[in-house]
Design a protein around this motif. Structure first.
Motif, mmCIF file in Angstrom:
data_model
loop_
_atom_site.group_PDB
_atom_site.id
_atom_site.type_symbol
_atom_site.label_atom_id
_atom_site.label_comp_id
_atom_site.label_asym_id
_atom_site.label_seq_id
_atom_site.Cartn_x
_atom_site.Cartn_y
_atom_site.Cartn_z
ATOM 1 N N PRO A 32 0.860 -1.151 -0.167
ATOM 2 C CA PRO A 32 0.090 -0.001 -0.028
ATOM 3 C C PRO A 32 0.560 1.242 -0.041
ATOM 4 N N ALA A 33 0.360 2.384 -0.413
ATOM 5 C CA ALA A 33 0.964 3.598 -0.409
ATOM 6 C C ALA A 33 0.994 4.052 0.910
ATOM 7 N N ALA A 34 2.069 4.940 1.421
ATOM 8 C CA ALA A 34 2.244 5.115 2.569
ATOM 9 C C ALA A 34 2.405 6.614 2.744
ATOM 10 N N VAL A 35 1.416 7.244 3.682
ATOM 11 C CA VAL A 35 1.602 8.466 4.007
ATOM 12 C C VAL A 35 1.843 8.765 5.421
ATOM 13 N N LYS A 36 3.063 9.978 5.560
ATOM 14 C CA LYS A 36 3.460 10.106 6.889
ATOM 15 C C LYS A 36 3.072 11.444 7.317
ATOM 16 N N ILE A 37 2.464 11.300 8.632
ATOM 17 C CA ILE A 37 1.666 12.530 9.216
ATOM 18 C C ILE A 37 2.491 13.050 10.464
ATOM 19 N N LEU A 38 2.864 14.266 10.683
ATOM 20 C CA LEU A 38 3.262 14.348 12.115
ATOM 21 C C LEU A 38 2.216 15.169 13.206
ATOM 22 N N VAL A 39 2.294 14.648 14.156
ATOM 23 C CA VAL A 39 1.472 15.172 15.335
ATOM 24 C C VAL A 39 2.388 16.050 16.232
ATOM 25 N N ALA A 40 2.155 17.194 16.312
ATOM 26 C CA ALA A 40 3.297 18.171 17.174
ATOM 27 C C ALA A 40 2.357 19.192 17.941
ATOM 28 N N GLY A 41 3.205 19.690 18.949
ATOM 29 C CA GLY A 41 2.246 20.939 19.694
ATOM 30 C C GLY A 41 3.398 20.823 21.054
ATOM 31 N N GLY A 42 2.851 21.579 21.988
ATOM 32 C CA GLY A 42 3.707 21.844 22.865
ATOM 33 C C GLY A 42 3.405 20.695 23.989
ATOM 34 N N PHE A 43 4.103 20.900 25.230
ATOM 35 C CA PHE A 43 4.330 19.968 26.263
ATOM 36 C C PHE A 43 3.045 19.591 26.894
ATOM 37 N N GLY A 44 2.440 18.500 26.832
ATOM 38 C CA GLY A 44 1.325 17.899 27.697
ATOM 39 C C GLY A 44 -0.136 18.481 26.863
ATOM 40 N N VAL A 45 0.168 18.600 25.599
ATOM 41 C CA VAL A 45 -1.228 19.087 24.927
ATOM 42 C C VAL A 45 -2.062 17.981 24.338
#
Length: 198
Positions: A18-31
């Motif tokens: 399958p095609a692969a998609v990379k997504i980042l999940v970011a944000g501050g400490f403890g969000v």
């Protein structure tokens, strides 16, 4: 885009990846990055959490999350099979400033990102927004309304974060799978719109 069960992998034609998609999940400490990845991942997520110790006193800003006992020290990782031809890999970034150097490696190959925010500490999301804007990586913002609590409305959040009007923003409790799914769907739509305009 509806999330399917991971048994679809077995129904993928032999010899076809399958095609692969990379997504980042970011944000501050403890969000709630670790929580979001865990809520939407179809497999048990990989977590690199360690206990906060006295060594972090004066280094990590725990204002507003004083009861937090663990922290991500490398990344979180989850997977979603959208259909037999498409798999989404989620990479949750560490939120503390001392680990930001890892973001440059984690962002390699990312198609888009989710930035999580907490209305009690919106300033903790500034670095993530700046990071993706400077690299021209499309992103959406998810405001984590812990226990349904909404201290600010969408207009106030957009203004405080100085978001461009086209950046999608969703408010909800990111511990709920349905909210996380809606956030990822809004990112998919945003990616389609962004690519169609270039």
């Amino acid at each position: 885009m509806d999330f399917a069960d991971s048994d679809l992998v077995e129904r993928t034609p032999r010899g076809t990846a399958p095609a692969a998609v990379k997504i980042l999940v970011a944000g501050g400490f403890g969000v709630g990055k670790t929580t979001l990845v865990g809520a939407v991942s179809e497999v048990p997520p990989l977590r690199t959490e360690e206990y906060l110790t006295v060594a972090s006193v004066g280094v990590d800003d725990v204002e507003g999350v004083e009861r937090k006992t663990t922290t991500t020290v490398a990344m979180d990782f989850g997977r979603i099979m959208v259909n037999p031809q498409l798999v989404v890999y989620l990479f949750g970034t560490p939120g503390q400033e001392r680990f930001w150097f890892m973001w440059n490696d984690l962002v390699q190959g990312a198609l888009g990102a989710v930035v999580l925010a907490d209305t009690r500490r919106l300033e903790t999301s500034f670095a993530s927004i700046d990071f993706f804007e400077s690299r021209r990586i499309p992103f959406v913002v998810g405001v984590n309304c812990f226990h349904g609590r909404r201290d600010r409305d969408e207009r106030e959040v957009r203004e405080a974060l100085d978001l461009d009007p086209e950046v999608p923003l969703l408010m909800g409790d990111m511990r709920e799978r349905s909210v996380g799914r809606e956030l990822l769907l809004s990112l998919a739509e945003h990616l389609i719109m962004t690519n169609s305009m270039t």
